[in-house]
Write a protein that holds these residues in place. Structure first.
Motif, mmCIF file in Angstrom:
data_model
loop_
_atom_site.group_PDB
_atom_site.id
_atom_site.type_symbol
_atom_site.label_atom_id
_atom_site.label_comp_id
_atom_site.label_asym_id
_atom_site.label_seq_id
_atom_site.Cartn_x
_atom_site.Cartn_y
_atom_site.Cartn_z
ATOM 1 N N GLY A 1 0.782 -1.224 0.000
ATOM 2 C CA GLY A 1 0.000 0.000 0.000
ATOM 3 C C GLY A 1 0.814 1.275 0.000
ATOM 4 N N GLU A 2 2.153 1.150 -0.116
ATOM 5 C CA GLU A 2 2.964 2.361 0.000
ATOM 6 C C GLU A 2 4.130 2.447 -0.983
ATOM 7 O OE1 GLU A 2 5.939 0.931 3.579
ATOM 8 O OE2 GLU A 2 4.235 2.216 4.074
ATOM 9 N N ARG A 3 4.274 1.416 -1.823
ATOM 10 C CA ARG A 3 5.353 1.458 -2.804
ATOM 11 C C ARG A 3 4.811 1.044 -4.171
ATOM 12 N NH1 ARG A 3 7.484 -1.234 1.408
ATOM 13 N NH2 ARG A 3 7.513 -3.242 0.344
ATOM 14 N N LEU A 4 5.366 1.644 -5.195
ATOM 15 C CA LEU A 4 5.015 1.324 -6.571
ATOM 16 C C LEU A 4 6.223 0.612 -7.159
ATOM 17 C CD1 LEU A 4 2.457 1.988 -8.195
ATOM 18 C CD2 LEU A 4 3.551 4.129 -8.877
ATOM 19 N N GLN A 5 6.012 -0.580 -7.718
ATOM 20 C CA GLN A 5 7.148 -1.397 -8.153
ATOM 21 C C GLN A 5 6.903 -1.994 -9.536
ATOM 22 O OE1 GLN A 5 8.231 -5.181 -5.879
ATOM 23 N NE2 GLN A 5 9.783 -3.746 -5.194
ATOM 24 N N PHE B 1 19.157 -4.436 -9.761
ATOM 25 C CA PHE B 1 19.351 -4.942 -11.118
ATOM 26 C C PHE B 1 20.469 -5.972 -11.155
ATOM 27 C CE2 PHE B 1 23.246 -3.042 -12.875
ATOM 28 C CZ PHE B 1 23.574 -2.173 -11.856
ATOM 29 N N GLY B 2 20.480 -6.703 -12.256
ATOM 30 C CA GLY B 2 21.503 -7.707 -12.494
ATOM 31 C C GLY B 2 21.440 -8.091 -13.968
ATOM 32 N N TRP B 3 21.991 -9.217 -14.293
ATOM 33 C CA TRP B 3 22.009 -9.685 -15.683
ATOM 34 C C TRP B 3 20.570 -9.761 -16.247
ATOM 35 C CZ3 TRP B 3 25.749 -10.943 -19.244
ATOM 36 C CH2 TRP B 3 25.295 -11.558 -20.391
ATOM 37 N N GLY B 4 20.239 -8.880 -17.194
ATOM 38 C CA GLY B 4 18.977 -8.978 -17.919
ATOM 39 C C GLY B 4 17.742 -8.528 -17.170
ATOM 40 N N LYS B 5 17.906 -7.874 -16.024
ATOM 41 C CA LYS B 5 16.725 -7.537 -15.226
ATOM 42 C C LYS B 5 16.964 -6.285 -14.394
ATOM 43 C CE LYS B 5 18.470 -10.299 -11.454
ATOM 44 N NZ LYS B 5 18.387 -11.444 -10.564
ATOM 45 N N ALA B 6 15.887 -5.563 -14.131
ATOM 46 C CA ALA B 6 15.939 -4.425 -13.211
ATOM 47 C C ALA B 6 14.564 -4.259 -12.592
ATOM 48 C CB ALA B 6 16.353 -3.144 -13.928
ATOM 49 N N THR B 7 14.540 -3.858 -11.313
ATOM 50 C CA THR B 7 13.285 -3.569 -10.620
ATOM 51 C C THR B 7 13.397 -2.178 -10.004
ATOM 52 O OG1 THR B 7 12.883 -5.900 -10.115
ATOM 53 C CG2 THR B 7 11.710 -4.283 -8.788
ATOM 54 N N VAL B 8 12.395 -1.353 -10.282
ATOM 55 C CA VAL B 8 12.357 0.012 -9.753
ATOM 56 C C VAL B 8 11.259 0.096 -8.707
ATOM 57 C CG1 VAL B 8 11.998 2.446 -10.324
ATOM 58 C CG2 VAL B 8 13.148 0.940 -11.973
ATOM 59 N N THR B 9 11.581 0.666 -7.552
ATOM 60 C CA THR B 9 10.604 0.821 -6.470
ATOM 61 C C THR B 9 10.507 2.300 -6.108
ATOM 62 O OG1 THR B 9 11.215 -1.358 -5.612
ATOM 63 C CG2 THR B 9 9.984 0.090 -4.140
ATOM 64 N N LEU B 10 9.292 2.817 -6.154
ATOM 65 C CA LEU B 10 9.035 4.234 -5.897
ATOM 66 C C LEU B 10 8.199 4.409 -4.644
ATOM 67 C CD1 LEU B 10 7.907 5.162 -9.529
ATOM 68 C CD2 LEU B 10 10.112 5.719 -8.486
ATOM 69 N N THR B 11 8.578 5.381 -3.834
ATOM 70 C CA THR B 11 7.730 5.814 -2.734
ATOM 71 C C THR B 11 8.151 7.229 -2.348
ATOM 72 O OG1 THR B 11 6.751 5.150 -0.616
ATOM 73 C CG2 THR B 11 9.142 5.024 -0.781
ATOM 74 N N SER B 12 7.322 7.900 -1.590
ATOM 75 C CA SER B 12 7.667 9.236 -1.097
ATOM 76 C C SER B 12 7.929 9.135 0.392
ATOM 77 C CB SER B 12 6.520 10.223 -1.392
ATOM 78 O OG SER B 12 6.355 10.369 -2.791
ATOM 79 N N HIS B 13 9.207 8.981 0.737
ATOM 80 C CA HIS B 13 9.570 8.738 2.135
ATOM 81 C C HIS B 13 9.033 9.840 3.047
ATOM 82 C CE1 HIS B 13 12.120 5.282 1.338
ATOM 83 N NE2 HIS B 13 12.616 5.932 0.299
#
Lengths: 78, 78
Positions: free
Chosen positions: A8-12, A45-57
């Protein structure tokens, strides 16, 4: 895969790439957007992949700034 | 903090930085080392922090290649 709301608090969102260099290039583009907006995601991130996580601390959850950055990230080449 | 062995099969170390740009610059240096050795870590980073995780997927655990890359990473400016 599209953006998901986590706890409920992060966009991924996760992205796939051809190799490590492709993922790193994407990460640098996200970094440029982050600096321009002065709004900084967590990135894994690593080989062939990345994950971005957004929130407003400072707000303790998601804000319009997260949604705006997510939309810009969606327009990056992957 | 120094390198830790996680689950007996990964080598992990966290690093601290002044800001997001400092972390991203470090991540790019790690990426250069990774490409030169053709041995690619998983990296997580955000504002003021980065964590590098090394393993040898093809060997199912840690090898000399992980130790060698860890040592090179230790010599990067942080």
């Amino acid at each position: 895969p599209e953006w998901e709301v986590v706890d409920g608090e992060r966009l991924q969102r996760s992205f796939a790439f051809r190799d490590f260099a492709g993922a790193l290039a994407f990460v640098n583009l996200v970094g440029e957007l982050a600096e321009r907006r002065n709004h900084h995601p967590d990135i894994s991130f690593g080989w062939g992949k990345a994950t971005v996580t957004l929130t407003s601390h400072d707000a303790g959850g998601l804000t319009e700034r997260d949604l705006a950055l997510a939309e810009e990230i969606d327009h990056l080449p992957t």
